[in-house]
Every structure is written in C-alpha cells, then in structure tokens.
Write an enzyme that holds these catalytic residues in place. Sequence first.
Site, PDB file in Angstrom:
ATOM      1  N   TYR A 180       3.131   9.815   0.512  1.00  0.00           N
ATOM      2  CA  TYR A 180       4.120   9.470   1.474  1.00  0.00           C
ATOM      3  C   TYR A 180       5.575   9.979   1.051  1.00  0.00           C
ATOM      4  CZ  TYR A 180       0.002   6.716   2.812  1.00  0.00           C
ATOM      5  OH  TYR A 180      -1.065   6.097   3.612  1.00  0.00           O
ATOM      6  N   LYS A 210      -1.679   5.982  -4.309  1.00  0.00           N
ATOM      7  CA  LYS A 210      -2.969   7.389  -4.521  1.00  0.00           C
ATOM      8  C   LYS A 210      -2.910   8.267  -4.802  1.00  0.00           C
ATOM      9  CE  LYS A 210      -4.053   5.093  -0.034  1.00  0.00           C
ATOM     10  NZ  LYS A 210      -2.215   4.664   0.806  1.00  0.00           N
ATOM     11  N   HIS A 242      -7.133   9.328  -2.927  1.00  0.00           N
ATOM     12  CA  HIS A 242      -7.052   9.384  -1.203  1.00  0.00           C
ATOM     13  C   HIS A 242      -7.234   9.938   0.113  1.00  0.00           C
ATOM     14  CE1 HIS A 242      -3.079   9.161   0.781  1.00  0.00           C
ATOM     15  NE2 HIS A 242      -3.657   8.872   1.317  1.00  0.00           N
ATOM     16  N   ASP A 263       0.695  -1.106  -0.194  1.00  0.00           N
ATOM     17  CA  ASP A 263      -0.033  -0.202   0.536  1.00  0.00           C
ATOM     18  C   ASP A 263       1.711   1.259   0.036  1.00  0.00           C
ATOM     19  OD1 ASP A 263      -2.342   1.218   0.452  1.00  0.00           O
ATOM     20  OD2 ASP A 263      -1.828   1.745   1.654  1.00  0.00           O
TER      21      ASP A 263
HETATM   22  P1  NDP Z   1      -0.938   0.920  11.612  1.00  0.00           P
HETATM   23  O1  NDP Z   1      -2.158   0.796  12.396  1.00  0.00           O
HETATM   24  O2  NDP Z   1      -0.201  -0.281  11.232  1.00  0.00           O
HETATM   25  O3  NDP Z   1      -0.271   0.660  13.090  1.00  0.00           O
HETATM   26  C1  NDP Z   1       1.214   1.220  12.466  1.00  0.00           C
HETATM   27  C2  NDP Z   1       2.112   1.060  13.326  1.00  0.00           C
HETATM   28  O4  NDP Z   1       2.234  -0.378  14.064  1.00  0.00           O
HETATM   29  C3  NDP Z   1       3.372   1.626  13.441  1.00  0.00           C
HETATM   30  O5  NDP Z   1       3.915   2.247  14.579  1.00  0.00           O
HETATM   31  C4  NDP Z   1       4.649   0.061  13.773  1.00  0.00           C
HETATM   32  O6  NDP Z   1       5.781   0.077  14.457  1.00  0.00           O
HETATM   33  C5  NDP Z   1       3.453  -0.455  14.820  1.00  0.00           C
HETATM   34  N1  NDP Z   1       3.241  -2.074  14.316  1.00  0.00           N
HETATM   35  C6  NDP Z   1       3.562  -2.347  12.833  1.00  0.00           C
HETATM   36  N2  NDP Z   1       2.937  -4.294  13.417  1.00  0.00           N
HETATM   37  C7  NDP Z   1       3.248  -4.604  14.358  1.00  0.00           C
HETATM   38  C8  NDP Z   1       2.831  -5.105  15.578  1.00  0.00           C
HETATM   39  N3  NDP Z   1       2.408  -6.462  15.502  1.00  0.00           N
HETATM   40  N4  NDP Z   1       2.453  -5.216  17.241  1.00  0.00           N
HETATM   41  C9  NDP Z   1       3.075  -3.981  17.401  1.00  0.00           C
HETATM   42  N5  NDP Z   1       2.936  -2.654  16.883  1.00  0.00           N
HETATM   43  C10 NDP Z   1       2.823  -2.687  15.717  1.00  0.00           C
HETATM   44  O7  NDP Z   1      -1.189   2.543  11.029  1.00  0.00           O
HETATM   45  P2  NDP Z   1      -0.196   3.763  10.320  1.00  0.00           P
HETATM   46  O8  NDP Z   1      -1.634   4.845  10.658  1.00  0.00           O
HETATM   47  O9  NDP Z   1       0.387   3.646   9.290  1.00  0.00           O
HETATM   48  O10 NDP Z   1      -1.716   2.564   8.605  1.00  0.00           O
HETATM   49  C11 NDP Z   1      -1.502   1.560   7.850  1.00  0.00           C
HETATM   50  C12 NDP Z   1      -1.441   1.827   6.694  1.00  0.00           C
HETATM   51  O11 NDP Z   1      -2.373   2.348   5.929  1.00  0.00           O
HETATM   52  C13 NDP Z   1      -0.300   3.122   7.066  1.00  0.00           C
HETATM   53  O12 NDP Z   1       0.793   2.734   6.277  1.00  0.00           O
HETATM   54  C14 NDP Z   1      -0.956   3.287   5.113  1.00  0.00           C
HETATM   55  O13 NDP Z   1      -0.797   2.503   3.653  1.00  0.00           O
HETATM   56  C15 NDP Z   1      -1.948   3.068   4.512  1.00  0.00           C
HETATM   57  N6  NDP Z   1      -3.032   4.211   4.927  1.00  0.00           N
HETATM   58  C16 NDP Z   1      -3.791   4.771   4.713  1.00  0.00           C
HETATM   59  C17 NDP Z   1      -4.366   6.365   4.721  1.00  0.00           C
HETATM   60  C18 NDP Z   1      -5.362   7.043   4.343  1.00  0.00           C
HETATM   61  O14 NDP Z   1      -6.073   8.130   4.362  1.00  0.00           O
HETATM   62  N7  NDP Z   1      -5.765   6.519   3.212  1.00  0.00           N
HETATM   63  C19 NDP Z   1      -4.205   6.409   6.269  1.00  0.00           C
HETATM   64  C20 NDP Z   1      -3.185   6.294   7.304  1.00  0.00           C
HETATM   65  C21 NDP Z   1      -3.026   4.805   6.733  1.00  0.00           C
HETATM   66  P3  NDP Z   1       7.217  -0.127  13.436  1.00  0.00           P
HETATM   67  O15 NDP Z   1       6.832   0.636  11.748  1.00  0.00           O
HETATM   68  O16 NDP Z   1       8.305   0.641  14.179  1.00  0.00           O
HETATM   69  O17 NDP Z   1       7.125  -1.953  13.476  1.00  0.00           O
END
Ligand code: NDP
Length: 314
Positions: free
Chosen positions: A53, A78, A111, A48
């Site tokens: 980004y 997006k 987006h 994604d």
């Molecule tokens: P997430 O809910 O995926 O959470 C990400 C966070 O959780 C990071 O800090 C990561 O840390 C941590 N994490 C990942 N795996 C684990 C695990 N197994 N246990 C504990 N903590 C964990 O948040 P996002 O907001 O990043 O959403 C995911 C994706 O969705 C985005 O990256 C993006 O691609 C998309 N998105 C789209 C949006 C839109 O407007 N369309 C808006 C927001 C997000 P670390 O990386 O340090 O491991």
Amino acid sequence: GPELDMMQKPLNTGAQVDTVGLGTWLSKPDEVRKAVKHALENGYRHLDCAYVYCNEDEVGQGIRESGVPRQEIFITSKLWNTHHRKEYVKSAVKASLEALGVDYLDLYLVHWPVSFINSGTPEETPTVPTFDYLIPKKDGKLQIDTVDPLETWRAMEELVEEGYVKAIGLSNYNIEKISNILKHCKIQPSMLQVELHPALLQTELVEFCHKHQIGVTAYSPLGNNVYGEARVVDDPVIVSIAEKLGKSPAQVCISFAAQRGIVVIPKSVTPSRINENFQDFILDQQDFDAIAALGTRNTRYNDPGAKDWNVEIF
Ligand code: NDP
C-alpha cells in the site's frame, strides 16, 4: 461501551482481535495519517496494513499522533510477492516494522499466492517501496517467480519464533492452497483474509477455515469501488433493509459479516464514515436471509491475477 466488548474474535494463538478494523488500501497521501488518527481516537484498535500500500509510514505517523499505546492496537501487515523466497522474508517484515515505527506485528499475512522475482538483495528492501520495485517487469513483461509456498511459510514461522510477529496467516489462498500449508506447517495459520461481502459469501471457504481454527477477515466488505462496478452498499436490497432498520447500508454489510463470525476491515478516509463503520448489530433471520440471497451473484471485484498478472489465483 459494553457493545464494543462483544466486538472481538479470538485467534488460535489466544489473542483477541476487534471485529471491525480500519482498511488502509488506496488512501491518498496525508489522508491515511488523518484517518488512522481519527479512527484510533474514536475507538478503533485494529489496523489493516500492507507493504504494497506504500503508506505504512503514514499509518505509523497516525498511530503516534493518536497517542494510543502500541500494545492496545492490533496491527496486521502483509508480505509482498517479491519477498516470498526465504532470504527476503525477514527484510520484508523489518521494512514494514520500520515504516510503521513499531517493533512487532500482531499478524503478518502472505498477501497473495503468487511470487515475483526480486532483482535486488534482501538488504536493498526499501522501507516504502516504489511501483517498479513491487511489480518487476522486463521488456514490459511481469517477472513471475516459482517459489514453494512451504518455503515462504517456514520463513513466516521463524518470524513468530524470533518475536517479529505474534501470529501469521494467509490472504487470497483457496482451500487447496490452505490445505497444503496445514499439512506441512509447524505453526498453523491464524487468519485467512479474502474478499467477502453480500455478493461474495465464500461459504465453503469460511466453513473450512472455521473448522480448522483459522479466523476469516473480510476485505472489500462494502464491495469497494476500485474497479468502477456497482458497489454492494448501493444495492437496493441492502439499501431498503438499512432504511427499514435506521442503519446505513455500510453498517448492514459490516454487521452481516460480523454475524457470520467474520472480522471486517472497511476502508474509509472520511471521518463520519469511519465512525459509522465502527459498530455491529444483529440482523433478524428474514433480513439476514434476504442479504445472503445476493450471494448467488458471486461477484469478485479484486482479481489482479485475471486483470493484470495473467495467473490463475482463485
Ligand atoms: P471497502 O469495501 O472497504 O470499500 C472502501 C470504499 O467504500 C471507499 O471508497 C470508501 O470511501 C467507501 N466507504 C467507506 N465507508 C463507507 C460508508 N460508511 N458508506 C459508503 N461508502 C463507504 O474496500 P477495500 O477494497 O478498501 O477493502 C477494505 C480493506 O481491505 C482495504 O483498505 C485493505 O486494507 C484490505 N484489502 C486487502 C486485500 C488483500 O489482498 N488482502 C485486497 C483489498 C483490500 P472513503 O474512503 O472515501 O470514505
């Protein structure tokens, strides 16, 4: 393994998408390249991405370094808010394609249902943008534009017709805004991507989309931690169910969405978590209901309209 064959969902185009994909928002320089490479080497086939980004070039590097053939990977990007006018849409997708180093996208989403003024020409669209380009301000004030969403959608349809993208969809649209597209479109949206996790179930929106053959992708499925609020993965209900089942809290959140027929795109740059997140399992009714009960909180973490842009989105 055989369990992964069950981890796919069909799109209304006939294509299949892996239930679990890798999110790439806020991944720091160099981290995302390594994360993408690690994910692809460990079975992921769904990424994604987004122009905003500012890291699609690194995602592209990670893809190439993994050696996984392009056609095996499902890539989403997006269209950013500065590219909603019809003359900008093609330049925008071309910029993402160039950064990623690929010649088509599997899915391209609008987006946000909010448009910004673009003071450059379409030809001046940078491959990897700067913050000022993405969030145009004048005298410190955000430059909001008024663009008919149907103008943008028509231009998105042309991208399908001309082979730049295989499918198109929406992100952060509510039922009313999706209905407007459905009423007037030539090509139906294939996907809606919205924030969705145990504390934000989006029940009505998911039912509406599935009724209209629109897939749903959950963003921030772990409740992210960008805005410093308590994360869903740290919730005691999730943690205790996870402990009981010998799973991690993230695995519980991911499987909970997958069980509802929803695609999930957890972001991680940590190799062990990338591996941990690539799974789903079936929760029994009692555990499922206990998790769903968190939905009464209705916690939305990601609302830039309310936080930064001063527009009502949801
Ligand atoms: P997430 O809910 O995926 O959470 C990400 C966070 O959780 C990071 O800090 C990561 O840390 C941590 N994490 C990942 N795996 C684990 C695990 N197994 N246990 C504990 N903590 C964990 O948040 P996002 O907001 O990043 O959403 C995911 C994706 O969705 C985005 O990256 C993006 O691609 C998309 N998105 C789209 C949006 C839109 O407007 N369309 C808006 C927001 C997000 P670390 O990386 O340090 O491991």
